[in-house]
Design a protein around this motif. Structure first.
Motif, mmCIF file in Angstrom:
data_model
loop_
_atom_site.group_PDB
_atom_site.id
_atom_site.type_symbol
_atom_site.label_atom_id
_atom_site.label_comp_id
_atom_site.label_asym_id
_atom_site.label_seq_id
_atom_site.Cartn_x
_atom_site.Cartn_y
_atom_site.Cartn_z
ATOM 1 N N GLN A 19 7.150 -7.155 -6.637
ATOM 2 C CA GLN A 19 7.668 -7.666 -5.362
ATOM 3 C C GLN A 19 7.674 -6.593 -4.270
ATOM 4 O OE1 GLN A 19 11.343 -9.751 -6.011
ATOM 5 N NE2 GLN A 19 10.351 -11.271 -7.279
ATOM 6 N N ASN A 20 6.562 -5.890 -4.182
ATOM 7 C CA ASN A 20 6.368 -4.873 -3.145
ATOM 8 C C ASN A 20 7.439 -3.765 -3.178
ATOM 9 O OD1 ASN A 20 4.499 -4.099 -1.155
ATOM 10 N ND2 ASN A 20 5.936 -4.645 0.472
ATOM 11 N N THR A 21 7.989 -3.549 -4.385
ATOM 12 C CA THR A 21 9.049 -2.531 -4.522
ATOM 13 C C THR A 21 8.730 -1.627 -5.714
ATOM 14 O OG1 THR A 21 10.686 -4.043 -3.638
ATOM 15 C CG2 THR A 21 11.538 -2.211 -4.941
ATOM 16 N N VAL B 194 8.231 2.946 2.920
ATOM 17 C CA VAL B 194 7.101 3.886 2.975
ATOM 18 C C VAL B 194 5.843 3.137 3.403
ATOM 19 C CG1 VAL B 194 5.699 5.494 1.586
ATOM 20 C CG2 VAL B 194 8.161 5.296 1.155
ATOM 21 N N ALA B 195 5.026 3.762 4.234
ATOM 22 C CA ALA B 195 3.775 3.139 4.694
ATOM 23 C C ALA B 195 2.711 3.234 3.604
ATOM 24 C CB ALA B 195 3.299 3.840 5.959
ATOM 25 N N ARG B 196 1.954 2.155 3.408
ATOM 26 C CA ARG B 196 0.851 2.190 2.443
ATOM 27 C C ARG B 196 -0.232 3.131 2.963
ATOM 28 N NH1 ARG B 196 0.225 -2.250 -1.323
ATOM 29 N NH2 ARG B 196 -1.586 -1.106 -2.070
ATOM 30 N N ALA C 108 1.805 -3.577 4.955
ATOM 31 C CA ALA C 108 1.592 -2.230 5.505
ATOM 32 C C ALA C 108 2.629 -1.240 4.989
ATOM 33 C CB ALA C 108 1.642 -2.293 7.022
ATOM 34 N N THR C 109 3.767 -1.759 4.538
ATOM 35 C CA THR C 109 4.812 -0.882 3.989
ATOM 36 C C THR C 109 5.323 -1.458 2.665
ATOM 37 O OG1 THR C 109 6.571 -2.056 5.138
ATOM 38 C CG2 THR C 109 5.641 -0.149 6.281
ATOM 39 N N PHE C 110 6.031 -0.651 1.907
ATOM 40 C CA PHE C 110 6.674 -1.120 0.684
ATOM 41 C C PHE C 110 8.000 -0.388 0.530
ATOM 42 C CE2 PHE C 110 5.624 2.576 -2.007
ATOM 43 C CZ PHE C 110 4.587 3.141 -1.266
ATOM 44 N N MET D 30 -8.147 3.852 8.252
ATOM 45 C CA MET D 30 -7.749 4.210 6.887
ATOM 46 C C MET D 30 -7.167 3.019 6.146
ATOM 47 S SD MET D 30 -8.015 7.522 6.068
ATOM 48 C CE MET D 30 -6.663 8.411 5.347
ATOM 49 N N LEU D 31 -6.291 2.231 6.826
ATOM 50 C CA LEU D 31 -5.650 1.100 6.161
ATOM 51 C C LEU D 31 -6.668 0.034 5.755
ATOM 52 C CD1 LEU D 31 -2.318 0.651 8.110
ATOM 53 C CD2 LEU D 31 -2.575 1.311 5.730
#
Ligand code: SF4
Ligand code: SF4
Ligand code: FES
Length: 263
Positions: A104-106, A34-36, A11-13, A1-2
């Motif tokens: 910034q991944n947030t 949280v996982a993408r 993989a996470t944010f 899936m990823l």
């Protein structure tokens, strides 16, 4: 899936949520990891947070509270401020938001600031519905018996009204409006546009003068500073500034009529 995610995606944010435990308590931020996942919208992020109810520090916490209903940008109830932009959380896609390097991944989630917070991201939008009641934003009918065919309308007229009919009372226009505050009486662009909608309906127009009386009073059209923020943020692209200008023209005629009535 990823594998469906862009190759560079982490993989996470981080999701920073502005929380508030009750109407009167102080707001605070809590972060979650949280996982993408593919096709992830903000509602699915909130569901993932609720499932674990564990913050980024690994501490158990209460599930974040939010409002939603249709999940297809029709009801307006899931509106919140996402990375500084007011919008519907059901149509806000994580991949699109995180594409912006400034993110910034947030992702930061905040409740709308112009309405009272009920809890966390859930706000009380009743002021909008109360304004619609004040403006009698409906077509008056006399009972439920068969009233026969309604008045004839041209397709152009119907098309003009259709644009405004798409309003979902989401509150984005009021959140962006510098003139609409928690403490003042301004009805805002949404209510003004709805008044114009019903004033241009052949049967709805029987209450036109009453609606204009409300729009002429405190909190009416004269409180609009014409900053035009409302029209920029409306997800349904409702011609709000045109509606406000139309209301201004109707009010001028209404005021002149009232002046002659008084003589
Ligand atoms: S034009 Fe500006 S002041 Fe008027 S309703 Fe829209 S955002 Fe508010
Ligand atoms: S006018 Fe647009 S932004 Fe305002 S409440 Fe309606 S749909 Fe939302
Ligand atoms: S849940 Fe209805 S607009 Fe998002």
């Amino acid at each position: 899936m990823l594998s469906e995610l862009p190759p560079a995606a982490a993989a996470t944010f981080t999701v920073k949520v502005q929380r508030q435990d009750s109407r009167d308590s102080a707001a605070y931020f809590e972060a979650f990891t949280v996982a993408r996942a593919p096709a992830q919208n903000i509602i699915s992020v909130l569901l993932a947070i609720a499932e674990k109810s564990t913050n980024s520090e690994g501490k158990k916490t209460t599930p974040v509270v939010w409002d939603c209903n249709c999940l297809e940008e029709v009801c307006g109830s899931c509106t919140m401020v996402i990375n500084g932009r007011v919008r519907q959380s059901c149509s806000a896609m994580v991949a699109d938001i995180l594409k912006d390097p400034e993110a910034q991944n947030t992702i930061t989630l905040q409740p709308m600031s112009k309405f009272p917070v009920v809890r966390d991201l859930w706000v009380d939008r009743s002021r909008m519905f109360e304004n619609l009641k004040r403006l009698q934003a409906w077509v008056p009918i006399d009972g439920i018996h068969n009233l026969g065919a309604g008045p004839k309308e041209t397709p152009d007229h119907q098309t003009e009204r259709y644009d405004i009919s798409r309003c979902m009372t989401c509150g984005c226009c009021l959140e962006a409006c510098p003139q609409f505050t928690k403490d003042n009486a301004f009805v805002g662009a949404q209510a003004i546009a709805q008044a114009m909608y019903f004033n241009s309906h052949p049967t709805g127009a029987t209450l036109k003068a009453d609606r204009l009386d409300v729009l002429m009073a405190e909190g009416g059209v004269s409180d609009c500073g014409n900053a035009q923020n409302c029209v920029k943020v409306c997800p349904k692209e409702i011609p709000l500034t045109e509606a406000i200008a139309k209301a201004g023209r109707q009010l001028t005629v209404h005021a002149v009529k009232k002046m002659f009535e008084m003589k």
